[in-house]
Scaffold this motif. Sequence first.
Motif, short mmCIF file in Angstrom:
data_model
loop_
_atom_site.label_atom_id
_atom_site.label_comp_id
_atom_site.label_asym_id
_atom_site.label_seq_id
_atom_site.Cartn_x
_atom_site.Cartn_y
_atom_site.Cartn_z
N GLN A 76 16.76 21.91 -4.56
CA GLN A 76 17.05 20.13 -4.60
C GLN A 76 16.19 19.59 -5.29
O GLN A 76 14.88 19.66 -5.28
N MET A 77 16.77 18.96 -6.32
CA MET A 77 15.78 18.33 -7.34
C MET A 77 15.53 16.90 -6.79
O MET A 77 16.61 16.10 -6.05
N PHE A 78 14.35 16.17 -7.02
CA PHE A 78 13.99 15.05 -6.34
C PHE A 78 12.80 14.28 -7.26
O PHE A 78 12.14 14.93 -7.96
N LEU A 79 12.96 12.90 -7.04
CA LEU A 79 11.88 11.97 -7.50
C LEU A 79 11.50 11.44 -6.41
O LEU A 79 12.02 11.30 -5.39
N GLU A 80 10.07 10.93 -6.23
CA GLU A 80 9.60 10.70 -5.06
C GLU A 80 8.91 9.26 -5.48
O GLU A 80 8.16 9.18 -6.50
N GLN A 81 8.66 8.54 -4.24
CA GLN A 81 7.72 7.41 -4.08
C GLN A 81 6.91 7.47 -2.87
O GLN A 81 7.36 8.52 -2.24
N PRO A 82 5.91 6.80 -2.54
CA PRO A 82 5.10 6.94 -1.32
C PRO A 82 6.06 6.95 0.14
O PRO A 82 5.85 7.78 0.63
N LEU A 83 7.20 6.25 -0.15
CA LEU A 83 7.84 6.09 1.29
C LEU A 83 9.35 6.63 1.08
O LEU A 83 9.95 6.46 1.96
N ASN A 85 12.52 9.21 -1.14
CA ASN A 85 12.68 10.23 -2.02
C ASN A 85 14.42 9.95 -2.66
O ASN A 85 15.00 9.48 -2.10
N LEU A 86 14.29 10.38 -4.19
CA LEU A 86 15.56 10.10 -4.68
C LEU A 86 16.05 11.53 -4.95
O LEU A 86 15.31 12.33 -5.86
N PHE A 87 17.04 11.80 -4.24
CA PHE A 87 17.68 13.32 -4.37
C PHE A 87 18.83 13.44 -5.66
O PHE A 87 19.72 12.57 -5.59
N ILE A 88 18.62 14.27 -6.56
CA ILE A 88 19.85 14.62 -7.51
C ILE A 88 20.52 15.78 -7.09
O ILE A 88 19.88 16.75 -6.94
N LYS A 89 21.77 15.65 -6.79
CA LYS A 89 22.59 16.65 -6.58
C LYS A 89 23.01 17.49 -7.78
O LYS A 89 23.78 16.96 -8.54
N GLN A 90 22.05 18.51 -8.01
CA GLN A 90 22.53 19.17 -9.14
C GLN A 90 23.87 19.89 -9.17
O GLN A 90 24.38 20.45 -8.18
N MET A 120 24.73 16.89 -13.06
CA MET A 120 24.48 16.58 -11.52
C MET A 120 25.79 15.96 -10.80
O MET A 120 26.92 15.96 -11.64
N GLU A 121 25.78 15.92 -9.75
CA GLU A 121 26.76 15.15 -9.04
C GLU A 121 26.23 14.09 -8.08
O GLU A 121 26.49 14.04 -6.78
N SER A 122 25.61 12.97 -8.97
CA SER A 122 25.26 11.98 -8.59
C SER A 122 23.94 12.01 -7.82
O SER A 122 23.39 13.06 -7.91
#
Length: 242
Positions: A76-83, A85-90, A120-122
């Motif tokens: 699971q690919m993700f970007l993060e902030q302190p509160l 997570n943004l998950f990229i569905k590969q 990706m899938e959004s």
Amino acid sequence: MYVADKLTIVARTVAEIPEKVLPSIRPEFAARLGSSMSEIFPDFASNFPATAKNMEKHWAKPAVAFTDIGRNWLAQMFLEQPLLNLFIKQASPPAYVEGPIFEEARQILPEQWLALYRFMESFTITSESFYSPLGWQNTPLPRGLSADEFSTETHTKKSKLKAFEKQLDVNKPQHLRCWMLSDAHDSLWINEQHCDKKVYHVHADAFADAYVLPNPGETLDRYLAHVVAGGLPKDFDFRSAD
């Protein structure tokens, strides 16, 4: 912030990826891990420049969580902030990302939208360290919801959706689909029967007032840039040119 459990390995650079998990991630992603969003997904960044820019401005660089699910690993690919997570569905290997099979499967989408479904899938934003297709809101869905699925999800009367199908001259079941649903009750629809690449914006259940987006690619880029920068969906006007 992503919090890994005991079954999960998190890698933020290519050097941190264990060899045993490599089959679960596309090689082009693995080779670029540690780079920016635009470098890992250049096609996406080219077609959604405002969104990619705000991802890089407001979020950490992409990382990957590899979870042991028995015989295989789930990447699971993700970007993060302190509160958050943004998950990229590969698009998991060996899914087609180009060529006639890919083009045929995605021929109903506007040209610019293809970049959101190629490698990706959004993507989705959540406060959890995992994501579920159930409750996916405010960003385009991995696949469109049929009118019946939309009715169940939103408790919309089926009679209103039948009238919408008639309004758009849809007579094949499952061919009118919702590709995005926001918590501000905005939805984006595509008539997959006619395959004309038009995108219809509907607010709440005002289907008779459905509006064809003049530039669905640019509009979606502006909307997603707004959301990934922390903007609320209710503050975005899909019918404004600005």
